[in-house]
Enzyme design. Structure first.
Site, PDB file in Angstrom:
ATOM      1  CG  ASN A   8      -1.874   1.075   1.304  1.00 26.82           C
ATOM      2  OD1 ASN A   8      -1.797   2.032   0.533  1.00 26.82           O
ATOM      3  ND2 ASN A   8      -2.811   0.987   2.226  1.00 26.82           N
ATOM      4  CE  LYS A  15      -0.770   2.314   6.308  1.00 31.49           C
ATOM      5  NZ  LYS A  15      -2.181   2.304   6.582  1.00 31.49           N
ATOM      6  NE  ARG A  90      -5.526   1.950  -0.764  1.00 31.50           N
ATOM      7  CZ  ARG A  90      -5.383   3.136  -0.199  1.00 31.50           C
ATOM      8  NH1 ARG A  90      -4.192   3.559   0.169  1.00 31.50           N
ATOM      9  NH2 ARG A  90      -6.418   3.900  -0.010  1.00 31.50           N
ATOM     10  CG  HIS A 179     -12.121   3.663   2.465  1.00 29.48           C
ATOM     11  ND1 HIS A 179     -12.743   4.708   3.098  1.00 29.48           N
ATOM     12  CD2 HIS A 179     -10.818   3.777   2.771  1.00 29.48           C
ATOM     13  CE1 HIS A 179     -11.856   5.430   3.763  1.00 29.48           C
ATOM     14  NE2 HIS A 179     -10.675   4.872   3.578  1.00 29.48           N
ATOM     15  N   GLY A 211      -9.323   7.995   7.533  1.00 28.85           N
ATOM     16  CA  GLY A 211     -10.148   8.285   6.362  1.00 28.85           C
ATOM     17  C   GLY A 211     -11.464   7.553   6.591  1.00 28.85           C
ATOM     18  NE  ARG A 240      -8.296  12.626   3.030  1.00 29.62           N
ATOM     19  CZ  ARG A 240      -8.342  11.300   2.982  1.00 29.62           C
ATOM     20  NH1 ARG A 240      -9.489  10.663   3.070  1.00 29.62           N
ATOM     21  NH2 ARG A 240      -7.235  10.614   2.820  1.00 29.62           N
ATOM     22  CG  MET A 284     -12.511   9.134  17.168  1.00 27.02           C
ATOM     23  SD  MET A 284     -12.873  10.792  16.567  1.00 27.02           S
ATOM     24  CE  MET A 284     -14.443  10.579  15.856  1.00 27.02           C
ATOM     25  NE  ARG A 285      -6.267   5.501  19.404  1.00 23.04           N
ATOM     26  CZ  ARG A 285      -5.444   4.694  18.756  1.00 23.04           C
ATOM     27  NH1 ARG A 285      -5.248   3.484  19.191  1.00 23.04           N
ATOM     28  NH2 ARG A 285      -4.816   5.109  17.671  1.00 23.04           N
ATOM     29  N   GLY A 331     -10.664   1.597  12.127  1.00 21.79           N
ATOM     30  CA  GLY A 331     -10.181   2.000  13.468  1.00 21.79           C
ATOM     31  C   GLY A 331     -11.246   2.482  14.436  1.00 21.79           C
ATOM     32  CB  ILE A 332     -13.478   5.443  14.474  1.00 22.47           C
ATOM     33  CG1 ILE A 332     -12.268   6.383  14.381  1.00 22.47           C
ATOM     34  CG2 ILE A 332     -14.542   6.010  15.387  1.00 22.47           C
ATOM     35  CD1 ILE A 332     -12.529   7.673  13.611  1.00 22.47           C
ATOM     36  N   GLY A 333     -14.714   2.666  13.826  1.00 25.61           N
ATOM     37  CA  GLY A 333     -15.907   1.822  13.747  1.00 25.61           C
ATOM     38  C   GLY A 333     -15.767   0.534  14.531  1.00 25.61           C
ATOM     39  CD  GLU A 334     -11.819  -2.884  12.565  1.00 23.01           C
ATOM     40  OE1 GLU A 334     -10.857  -3.139  13.319  1.00 23.01           O
ATOM     41  OE2 GLU A 334     -11.721  -2.860  11.328  1.00 23.01           O
ATOM     42  CD  GLU A 383      -8.711  -1.030   3.682  1.00 20.48           C
ATOM     43  OE1 GLU A 383      -8.208  -0.710   4.779  1.00 20.48           O
ATOM     44  OE2 GLU A 383      -9.077  -0.205   2.844  1.00 20.48           O
TER      45      GLU A 383
HETATM   46  P1  ADP Z   1      -6.495   4.661   8.498  1.00 17.56           P
HETATM   47  O1  ADP Z   1      -6.278   3.224   8.044  1.00 17.56           O
HETATM   48  O2  ADP Z   1      -7.501   5.421   7.711  1.00 17.56           O
HETATM   49  O3  ADP Z   1      -5.240   5.418   8.774  1.00 17.56           O
HETATM   50  P2  ADP Z   1      -7.599   3.388  10.863  1.00 17.56           P
HETATM   51  O4  ADP Z   1      -8.679   2.570  10.274  1.00 17.56           O
HETATM   52  O5  ADP Z   1      -6.402   2.711  11.418  1.00 17.56           O
HETATM   53  O6  ADP Z   1      -7.182   4.578   9.919  1.00 17.56           O
HETATM   54  O7  ADP Z   1      -8.279   4.246  12.051  1.00 17.56           O
HETATM   55  C1  ADP Z   1      -7.549   5.161  12.798  1.00 17.56           C
HETATM   56  C2  ADP Z   1      -8.520   5.849  13.749  1.00 17.56           C
HETATM   57  O8  ADP Z   1      -9.103   4.884  14.614  1.00 17.56           O
HETATM   58  C3  ADP Z   1      -7.856   6.883  14.636  1.00 17.56           C
HETATM   59  O9  ADP Z   1      -8.637   8.064  14.677  1.00 17.56           O
HETATM   60  C4  ADP Z   1      -7.881   6.207  15.989  1.00 17.56           C
HETATM   61  O10 ADP Z   1      -7.956   7.127  17.030  1.00 17.56           O
HETATM   62  C5  ADP Z   1      -9.152   5.422  15.898  1.00 17.56           C
HETATM   63  N1  ADP Z   1      -9.218   4.416  16.959  1.00 17.56           N
HETATM   64  C6  ADP Z   1      -8.457   3.326  17.139  1.00 17.56           C
HETATM   65  N2  ADP Z   1      -8.796   2.699  18.298  1.00 17.56           N
HETATM   66  C7  ADP Z   1      -9.794   3.429  18.859  1.00 17.56           C
HETATM   67  C8  ADP Z   1     -10.571   3.328  20.053  1.00 17.56           C
HETATM   68  N3  ADP Z   1     -10.395   2.357  20.928  1.00 17.56           N
HETATM   69  N4  ADP Z   1     -11.502   4.273  20.281  1.00 17.56           N
HETATM   70  C9  ADP Z   1     -11.692   5.277  19.418  1.00 17.56           C
HETATM   71  N5  ADP Z   1     -11.002   5.433  18.279  1.00 17.56           N
HETATM   72  C10 ADP Z   1     -10.074   4.521  17.999  1.00 17.56           C
END
Ligand code: ADP
Length: 395
Positions: A8, A15, A90, A179, A211, A240, A284-285, A331-334, A383
Protein backbone atom coordinates in the site's frame (compact mmCIF):
# COMPACT_ATOMS: atom_id res chain seq x y z
CA UNK A 1 6.95 -21.94 -0.40
CA UNK A 2 4.59 -19.37 -1.80
CA UNK A 3 4.72 -15.85 -0.37
CA UNK A 4 2.61 -12.88 -1.36
CA UNK A 5 3.10 -9.19 -0.64
CA UNK A 6 0.27 -6.73 -0.08
CA UNK A 7 1.69 -3.28 -0.80
CA UNK A 8 0.00 0.00 0.00
CA UNK A 9 2.06 2.91 -1.31
CA UNK A 10 1.15 6.51 -0.49
CA UNK A 11 2.84 9.70 -1.62
CA UNK A 12 5.57 9.49 1.03
CA UNK A 13 4.91 6.16 2.67
CA UNK A 14 4.77 2.47 1.93
CA UNK A 15 2.92 -0.09 4.07
CA UNK A 16 3.52 -3.77 3.45
CA UNK A 17 2.51 -7.18 4.70
CA UNK A 18 4.09 -10.43 3.56
CA UNK A 19 1.84 -13.50 3.69
CA UNK A 20 2.57 -17.17 3.53
CA UNK A 21 0.00 -18.47 1.06
CA UNK A 22 -2.41 -20.12 0.98
CA UNK A 23 -2.32 -20.24 4.81
CA UNK A 24 -2.63 -16.40 4.92
CA UNK A 25 -0.22 -16.37 7.85
CA UNK A 26 1.49 -12.94 8.15
CA UNK A 27 5.25 -13.51 8.18
CA UNK A 28 6.35 -9.88 8.09
CA UNK A 29 4.86 -6.44 8.06
CA UNK A 30 5.93 -2.87 8.40
CA UNK A 31 6.08 0.61 7.09
CA UNK A 32 8.43 3.01 5.34
CA UNK A 33 7.66 6.61 6.25
CA UNK A 34 8.98 10.00 5.17
CA UNK A 35 10.09 8.76 1.74
CA UNK A 36 11.70 11.69 -0.08
CA UNK A 37 12.03 13.63 3.18
CA UNK A 38 15.22 13.38 5.22
CA UNK A 39 15.43 10.92 8.10
CA UNK A 40 13.06 8.43 6.55
CA UNK A 41 11.98 5.62 8.89
CA UNK A 42 11.93 1.96 7.93
CA UNK A 43 10.24 -0.60 10.18
CA UNK A 44 10.01 -4.35 9.85
CA UNK A 45 8.21 -6.68 12.25
CA UNK A 46 8.64 -10.42 11.88
CA UNK A 47 8.94 -13.74 13.70
CA UNK A 48 8.22 -13.79 17.40
CA UNK A 49 7.87 -10.07 17.97
CA UNK A 50 11.21 -9.17 16.39
CA UNK A 51 11.43 -5.58 15.22
CA UNK A 52 13.88 -3.64 13.03
CA UNK A 53 13.82 0.15 12.86
CA UNK A 54 16.18 2.12 10.65
CA UNK A 55 16.38 5.88 10.27
CA UNK A 56 18.14 6.88 7.06
CA UNK A 57 17.46 8.91 3.94
CA UNK A 58 15.23 7.05 1.49
CA UNK A 59 14.97 9.42 -1.48
CA UNK A 60 12.30 7.57 -3.47
CA UNK A 61 9.98 4.56 -3.52
CA UNK A 62 12.46 2.53 -5.62
CA UNK A 63 15.07 2.82 -2.87
CA UNK A 64 12.41 1.90 -0.30
CA UNK A 65 11.71 -1.35 -2.18
CA UNK A 66 15.45 -2.16 -2.43
CA UNK A 67 15.82 -1.65 1.31
CA UNK A 68 12.72 -3.70 2.15
CA UNK A 69 13.80 -6.69 0.05
CA UNK A 70 17.39 -6.64 1.30
CA UNK A 71 16.22 -6.40 4.93
CA UNK A 72 13.92 -9.40 4.46
CA UNK A 73 16.90 -11.41 3.22
CA UNK A 74 19.30 -10.08 5.85
CA UNK A 75 16.98 -11.04 8.70
CA UNK A 76 16.27 -14.41 7.10
CA UNK A 77 12.54 -13.72 6.82
CA UNK A 78 13.02 -15.17 3.34
CA UNK A 79 15.91 -17.27 2.02
CA UNK A 80 15.61 -15.94 -1.50
CA UNK A 81 13.53 -13.42 -3.43
CA UNK A 82 12.27 -16.31 -5.60
CA UNK A 83 9.98 -17.34 -2.74
CA UNK A 84 7.84 -14.25 -3.33
CA UNK A 85 5.61 -15.25 -6.23
CA UNK A 86 2.80 -12.73 -5.84
CA UNK A 87 2.52 -9.00 -5.21
CA UNK A 88 -0.76 -7.14 -4.74
CA UNK A 89 -0.56 -3.39 -5.17
CA UNK A 90 -3.30 -1.19 -3.76
CA UNK A 91 -4.01 1.53 -6.31
CA UNK A 92 -6.12 4.54 -5.33
CA UNK A 93 -7.55 5.59 -8.70
CA UNK A 94 -8.77 3.05 -11.22
CA UNK A 95 -11.14 5.44 -12.98
CA UNK A 96 -13.84 3.86 -15.10
CA UNK A 97 -11.33 1.46 -16.64
CA UNK A 98 -10.68 -0.99 -13.83
CA UNK A 99 -13.85 -2.68 -12.65
CA UNK A 100 -11.96 -5.39 -10.78
CA UNK A 101 -8.52 -6.40 -9.58
CA UNK A 102 -6.27 -6.83 -12.60
CA UNK A 103 -3.06 -8.71 -13.43
CA UNK A 104 -0.46 -6.06 -14.21
CA UNK A 105 1.20 -5.82 -17.62
CA UNK A 106 2.85 -2.82 -19.28
CA UNK A 107 -0.48 -1.45 -20.49
CA UNK A 108 -1.97 -1.61 -16.98
CA UNK A 109 0.96 0.34 -15.47
CA UNK A 110 0.55 2.87 -18.26
CA UNK A 111 -3.16 3.26 -17.43
CA UNK A 112 -2.33 3.69 -13.73
CA UNK A 113 0.09 6.48 -14.66
CA UNK A 114 -2.47 8.03 -17.01
CA UNK A 115 -4.98 8.11 -14.15
CA UNK A 116 -2.59 10.22 -12.03
CA UNK A 117 -4.68 13.36 -12.44
CA UNK A 118 -7.42 11.63 -10.42
CA UNK A 119 -4.99 10.83 -7.55
CA UNK A 120 -1.91 13.01 -8.02
CA UNK A 121 -0.30 12.02 -4.72
CA UNK A 122 -0.90 8.30 -5.01
CA UNK A 123 -1.01 6.84 -8.53
CA UNK A 124 2.47 8.07 -9.60
CA UNK A 125 4.04 6.60 -6.44
CA UNK A 126 2.14 3.35 -6.96
CA UNK A 127 3.40 3.10 -10.56
CA UNK A 128 6.99 3.62 -9.38
CA UNK A 129 6.59 0.85 -6.79
CA UNK A 130 5.07 -1.51 -9.36
CA UNK A 131 7.99 -0.94 -11.75
CA UNK A 132 10.56 -1.37 -8.97
CA UNK A 133 8.92 -4.62 -7.85
CA UNK A 134 8.75 -5.89 -11.44
CA UNK A 135 12.48 -5.32 -11.79
CA UNK A 136 13.36 -7.03 -8.51
CA UNK A 137 10.82 -9.85 -8.74
CA UNK A 138 10.49 -10.57 -12.46
CA UNK A 139 8.80 -13.94 -11.88
CA UNK A 140 6.17 -12.82 -9.39
CA UNK A 141 2.57 -12.27 -10.47
CA UNK A 142 1.71 -8.58 -9.96
CA UNK A 143 -1.90 -7.63 -9.37
CA UNK A 144 -3.40 -4.14 -9.03
CA UNK A 145 -6.25 -3.89 -6.52
CA UNK A 146 -8.14 -0.64 -6.99
CA UNK A 147 -9.85 1.36 -4.24
CA UNK A 148 -12.46 2.41 -6.77
CA UNK A 149 -13.35 -0.93 -8.43
CA UNK A 150 -16.16 -1.91 -6.07
CA UNK A 151 -17.88 1.41 -6.74
CA UNK A 152 -17.88 1.09 -10.54
CA UNK A 153 -21.33 -0.50 -10.17
CA UNK A 154 -22.85 2.86 -9.06
CA UNK A 155 -25.58 4.11 -11.40
CA UNK A 156 -25.13 7.51 -13.12
CA UNK A 157 -27.89 9.00 -10.98
CA UNK A 158 -25.53 8.59 -8.00
CA UNK A 159 -22.10 9.07 -9.57
CA UNK A 160 -22.82 12.22 -11.58
CA UNK A 161 -22.43 15.72 -10.20
CA UNK A 162 -25.01 18.29 -11.19
CA UNK A 163 -22.56 19.99 -13.52
CA UNK A 164 -22.72 20.58 -17.29
CA UNK A 165 -22.93 17.01 -18.60
CA UNK A 166 -19.94 17.49 -20.95
CA UNK A 167 -17.65 17.77 -17.91
CA UNK A 168 -18.39 14.10 -17.37
CA UNK A 169 -18.14 13.02 -21.01
CA UNK A 170 -15.09 15.18 -21.80
CA UNK A 171 -13.14 15.03 -18.55
CA UNK A 172 -14.62 12.09 -16.62
CA UNK A 173 -15.48 14.46 -13.74
CA UNK A 174 -17.66 12.22 -11.56
CA UNK A 175 -17.81 10.42 -8.23
CA UNK A 176 -15.43 7.45 -7.95
CA UNK A 177 -15.41 6.70 -4.20
CA UNK A 178 -12.70 4.83 -2.28
CA UNK A 179 -12.09 2.15 0.39
CA UNK A 180 -13.72 -0.28 -2.07
CA UNK A 181 -11.74 -3.30 -0.88
CA UNK A 182 -12.94 -2.77 2.68
CA UNK A 183 -16.60 -2.07 1.82
CA UNK A 184 -16.74 -5.15 -0.39
CA UNK A 185 -15.12 -7.39 2.21
CA UNK A 186 -17.33 -6.34 5.14
CA UNK A 187 -20.54 -6.42 3.05
CA UNK A 188 -19.85 -9.99 1.95
CA UNK A 189 -18.84 -10.99 5.46
CA UNK A 190 -22.08 -9.47 6.85
CA UNK A 191 -24.15 -11.61 4.46
CA UNK A 192 -22.22 -14.70 5.60
CA UNK A 193 -22.78 -13.83 9.26
CA UNK A 194 -26.57 -13.55 8.87
CA UNK A 195 -26.58 -16.61 6.60
CA UNK A 196 -28.34 -14.94 3.66
CA UNK A 197 -27.53 -14.45 0.01
CA UNK A 198 -26.04 -10.97 -0.42
CA UNK A 199 -28.23 -10.54 -3.52
CA UNK A 200 -31.25 -10.34 -1.18
CA UNK A 201 -29.76 -7.80 1.22
CA UNK A 202 -29.55 -4.01 1.54
CA UNK A 203 -26.43 -3.17 3.54
CA UNK A 204 -24.89 0.12 4.69
CA UNK A 205 -21.18 -0.25 5.39
CA UNK A 206 -19.56 2.41 7.61
CA UNK A 207 -15.75 2.42 7.21
CA UNK A 208 -14.80 4.82 9.99
CA UNK A 209 -11.04 5.22 10.25
CA UNK A 210 -8.75 8.19 9.88
CA UNK A 211 -10.15 8.28 6.36
CA UNK A 212 -13.86 7.50 6.52
CA UNK A 213 -16.58 6.59 4.05
CA UNK A 214 -20.03 5.02 3.94
CA UNK A 215 -21.41 2.86 1.15
CA UNK A 216 -24.89 1.71 0.20
CA UNK A 217 -24.60 -1.92 -0.95
CA UNK A 218 -27.75 -3.18 -2.66
CA UNK A 219 -27.77 -6.84 -3.67
CA UNK A 220 -23.98 -7.02 -3.25
CA UNK A 221 -23.27 -3.99 -5.45
CA UNK A 222 -22.15 -0.53 -4.40
CA UNK A 223 -24.92 1.84 -5.47
CA UNK A 224 -23.69 4.98 -3.70
CA UNK A 225 -20.76 6.04 -1.56
CA UNK A 226 -19.81 9.12 0.43
CA UNK A 227 -16.37 9.84 -1.01
CA UNK A 228 -16.43 11.65 -4.31
CA UNK A 229 -14.17 12.58 -7.19
CA UNK A 230 -11.43 12.22 -4.55
CA UNK A 231 -11.40 10.98 -0.93
CA UNK A 232 -11.92 14.57 0.29
CA UNK A 233 -15.71 14.33 0.10
CA UNK A 234 -18.33 12.87 2.41
CA UNK A 235 -17.86 12.41 6.15
CA UNK A 236 -15.79 14.50 8.52
CA UNK A 237 -12.45 12.69 8.74
CA UNK A 238 -9.29 12.87 10.86
CA UNK A 239 -7.94 15.84 8.92
CA UNK A 240 -10.29 16.15 5.91
CA UNK A 241 -13.32 18.39 5.67
CA UNK A 242 -15.72 15.98 4.03
CA UNK A 243 -18.54 17.74 2.17
CA UNK A 244 -18.35 21.53 2.10
CA UNK A 245 -19.78 24.30 -0.06
CA UNK A 246 -17.37 24.99 -2.94
CA UNK A 247 -18.06 28.73 -2.54
CA UNK A 248 -15.95 28.64 0.61
CA UNK A 249 -12.86 28.22 -1.56
CA UNK A 250 -12.69 31.78 -2.99
CA UNK A 251 -14.13 33.25 0.23
CA UNK A 252 -11.45 31.70 2.45
CA UNK A 253 -8.64 32.27 -0.05
CA UNK A 254 -9.52 35.94 0.01
CA UNK A 255 -9.69 36.09 3.84
CA UNK A 256 -6.48 34.12 4.32
CA UNK A 257 -4.55 35.81 1.51
CA UNK A 258 -3.98 32.46 -0.20
CA UNK A 259 -3.11 32.70 -3.89
CA UNK A 260 -3.01 29.06 -4.95
CA UNK A 261 -6.10 26.84 -4.89
CA UNK A 262 -3.83 23.88 -4.17
CA UNK A 263 -2.86 25.51 -0.86
CA UNK A 264 -6.52 25.74 0.10
CA UNK A 265 -7.15 22.12 -0.89
CA UNK A 266 -4.14 21.16 1.22
CA UNK A 267 -5.79 22.80 4.24
CA UNK A 268 -9.04 20.93 3.45
CA UNK A 269 -7.08 17.65 3.29
CA UNK A 270 -4.60 18.03 6.13
CA UNK A 271 -5.71 20.62 8.67
CA UNK A 272 -9.48 20.26 8.77
CA UNK A 273 -11.90 17.56 9.91
CA UNK A 274 -11.74 16.33 13.48
CA UNK A 275 -8.33 17.96 13.94
CA UNK A 276 -9.49 21.33 12.68
CA UNK A 277 -12.73 21.43 14.67
CA UNK A 278 -11.33 20.07 17.95
CA UNK A 279 -7.95 21.82 17.80
CA UNK A 280 -6.74 18.76 19.72
CA UNK A 281 -5.81 15.93 17.36
CA UNK A 282 -6.84 13.97 14.29
CA UNK A 283 -6.76 10.81 16.42
CA UNK A 284 -10.19 9.91 17.76
CA UNK A 285 -8.79 8.48 21.00
CA UNK A 286 -7.13 11.82 21.90
CA UNK A 287 -10.32 13.70 21.03
CA UNK A 288 -12.50 11.34 23.08
CA UNK A 289 -10.12 11.79 26.02
CA UNK A 290 -10.15 15.58 25.71
CA UNK A 291 -13.96 15.61 25.47
CA UNK A 292 -14.22 13.51 28.61
CA UNK A 293 -11.96 15.99 30.39
CA UNK A 294 -14.41 18.74 29.50
CA UNK A 295 -12.97 20.20 26.26
CA UNK A 296 -16.06 21.55 24.49
CA UNK A 297 -14.54 21.79 21.03
CA UNK A 298 -13.44 18.18 21.29
CA UNK A 299 -17.01 17.21 22.18
CA UNK A 300 -18.29 19.29 19.26
CA UNK A 301 -15.91 17.49 16.87
CA UNK A 302 -17.23 14.11 18.10
CA UNK A 303 -20.84 15.26 17.77
CA UNK A 304 -20.20 16.55 14.24
CA UNK A 305 -18.52 13.31 13.23
CA UNK A 306 -21.43 11.21 14.55
CA UNK A 307 -24.06 13.51 13.08
CA UNK A 308 -22.57 13.29 9.59
CA UNK A 309 -22.48 9.50 9.80
CA UNK A 310 -26.16 9.50 10.82
CA UNK A 311 -27.07 11.79 7.92
CA UNK A 312 -25.37 9.51 5.41
CA UNK A 313 -27.09 6.46 6.90
CA UNK A 314 -30.41 8.30 6.54
CA UNK A 315 -29.60 9.18 2.92
CA UNK A 316 -28.65 5.64 2.04
CA UNK A 317 -31.80 4.19 3.59
CA UNK A 318 -33.61 6.47 1.13
CA UNK A 319 -31.27 5.57 -1.77
CA UNK A 320 -32.02 1.84 -1.29
CA UNK A 321 -35.56 2.33 0.01
CA UNK A 322 -34.67 0.30 3.08
CA UNK A 323 -31.79 -1.36 4.90
CA UNK A 324 -31.32 -4.80 6.47
CA UNK A 325 -27.83 -4.48 7.91
CA UNK A 326 -25.56 -1.67 9.09
CA UNK A 327 -21.88 -2.61 9.40
CA UNK A 328 -19.22 -0.76 11.40
CA UNK A 329 -15.56 -1.21 10.50
CA UNK A 330 -12.04 0.38 10.53
CA UNK A 331 -10.18 2.00 13.47
CA UNK A 332 -13.04 4.04 14.94
CA UNK A 333 -15.91 1.82 13.75
CA UNK A 334 -14.37 -1.39 15.09
CA UNK A 335 -13.01 -0.07 18.37
CA UNK A 336 -15.21 2.73 19.66
CA UNK A 337 -18.37 1.35 21.23
CA UNK A 338 -19.23 4.92 22.29
CA UNK A 339 -19.21 6.09 18.66
CA UNK A 340 -21.39 3.17 17.54
CA UNK A 341 -23.81 3.79 20.37
CA UNK A 342 -24.10 7.52 19.68
CA UNK A 343 -24.69 6.92 15.97
CA UNK A 344 -27.29 4.17 16.36
CA UNK A 345 -29.12 6.10 19.07
CA UNK A 346 -29.87 8.81 16.51
CA UNK A 347 -31.46 6.42 14.02
CA UNK A 348 -33.59 4.38 16.42
CA UNK A 349 -36.72 5.71 14.69
CA UNK A 350 -35.88 3.41 11.77
CA UNK A 351 -36.19 0.42 14.07
CA UNK A 352 -32.54 0.00 14.93
CA UNK A 353 -31.80 -1.12 18.48
CA UNK A 354 -28.32 -1.67 19.81
CA UNK A 355 -27.64 -4.24 22.53
CA UNK A 356 -25.29 -2.36 24.86
CA UNK A 357 -23.75 -5.55 26.20
CA UNK A 358 -23.12 -7.07 22.78
CA UNK A 359 -21.79 -3.69 21.64
CA UNK A 360 -19.02 -3.94 24.23
CA UNK A 361 -16.67 -5.61 21.74
CA UNK A 362 -13.92 -5.01 19.23
CA UNK A 363 -14.45 -8.33 17.49
CA UNK A 364 -16.72 -9.59 14.76
CA UNK A 365 -20.20 -9.72 16.29
CA UNK A 366 -23.85 -8.86 15.80
CA UNK A 367 -24.34 -5.95 18.20
CA UNK A 368 -28.05 -5.16 17.73
CA UNK A 369 -30.80 -6.61 19.92
CA UNK A 370 -32.53 -9.80 18.81
CA UNK A 371 -35.61 -8.58 16.97
CA UNK A 372 -34.10 -5.24 15.92
CA UNK A 373 -35.54 -4.38 12.49
CA UNK A 374 -32.05 -3.49 11.29
CA UNK A 375 -29.18 -5.83 12.21
CA UNK A 376 -26.01 -4.01 13.27
CA UNK A 377 -22.71 -5.88 12.92
CA UNK A 378 -19.17 -5.02 13.98
CA UNK A 379 -16.64 -6.44 11.49
CA UNK A 380 -12.88 -5.78 11.68
CA UNK A 381 -11.72 -5.04 8.15
CA UNK A 382 -8.53 -6.43 6.67
CA UNK A 383 -7.72 -4.75 3.38
CA UNK A 384 -4.24 -6.27 3.12
CA UNK A 385 -5.56 -9.81 3.45
CA UNK A 386 -8.16 -9.07 0.79
CA UNK A 387 -5.40 -7.84 -1.51
CA UNK A 388 -3.37 -11.02 -0.89
CA UNK A 389 -6.49 -13.12 -1.60
CA UNK A 390 -7.06 -11.32 -4.90
CA UNK A 391 -3.47 -12.10 -5.91
CA UNK A 392 -3.92 -15.75 -4.96
CA UNK A 393 -7.15 -15.92 -7.00
CA UNK A 394 -5.44 -14.47 -10.08
CA UNK A 395 -2.11 -16.35 -9.77
P1 ADP B 1 -6.50 4.66 8.50
O1 ADP B 1 -6.28 3.22 8.04
O2 ADP B 1 -7.50 5.42 7.71
O3 ADP B 1 -5.24 5.42 8.77
P2 ADP B 1 -7.60 3.39 10.86
O4 ADP B 1 -8.68 2.57 10.27
O5 ADP B 1 -6.40 2.71 11.42
O6 ADP B 1 -7.18 4.58 9.92
O7 ADP B 1 -8.28 4.25 12.05
C1 ADP B 1 -7.55 5.16 12.80
C2 ADP B 1 -8.52 5.85 13.75
O8 ADP B 1 -9.10 4.88 14.61
C3 ADP B 1 -7.86 6.88 14.64
O9 ADP B 1 -8.64 8.06 14.68
C4 ADP B 1 -7.88 6.21 15.99
O10 ADP B 1 -7.96 7.13 17.03
C5 ADP B 1 -9.15 5.42 15.90
N1 ADP B 1 -9.22 4.42 16.96
C6 ADP B 1 -8.46 3.33 17.14
N2 ADP B 1 -8.80 2.70 18.30
C7 ADP B 1 -9.79 3.43 18.86
C8 ADP B 1 -10.57 3.33 20.05
N3 ADP B 1 -10.40 2.36 20.93
N4 ADP B 1 -11.50 4.27 20.28
C9 ADP B 1 -11.69 5.28 19.42
N5 ADP B 1 -11.00 5.43 18.28
C10 ADP B 1 -10.07 4.52 18.00
Amino acid sequence: MSKTFAINAGSSSLKYQLYDMPSEHVIAKGLVERIGIEDSVFTLKYGDGEKVELVQDIPDHGVAIDLLLSQLEEHKVIDSLDEIDGVGHRVVAGGEIFKESTVIDEQVVQHIEDLSEFAPLHNPAEAVVIRAMQEKLPNAKMVAVFDTSFHTSMPPVNYLYSLPYEYYTDFKARKYGAHGTSHKYVANRAAEIVGKDIKDLKIITCHLGNGASITAVDGGKSVDTSMGFTPLAGLQMGTRTGDIDASLIPFLMNKLGIKEVSEMIDIFNKKSGTLGVSGVSSDMRDVEEAAEAGNERAQLALDMFNSRVQKYIGQYIAVMNGVDIIVFTAGIGENSKETREAIIEGISWFGCELDTEKNNTRDEAIISKDGSKITVINIPTDEEREIARDVERLK
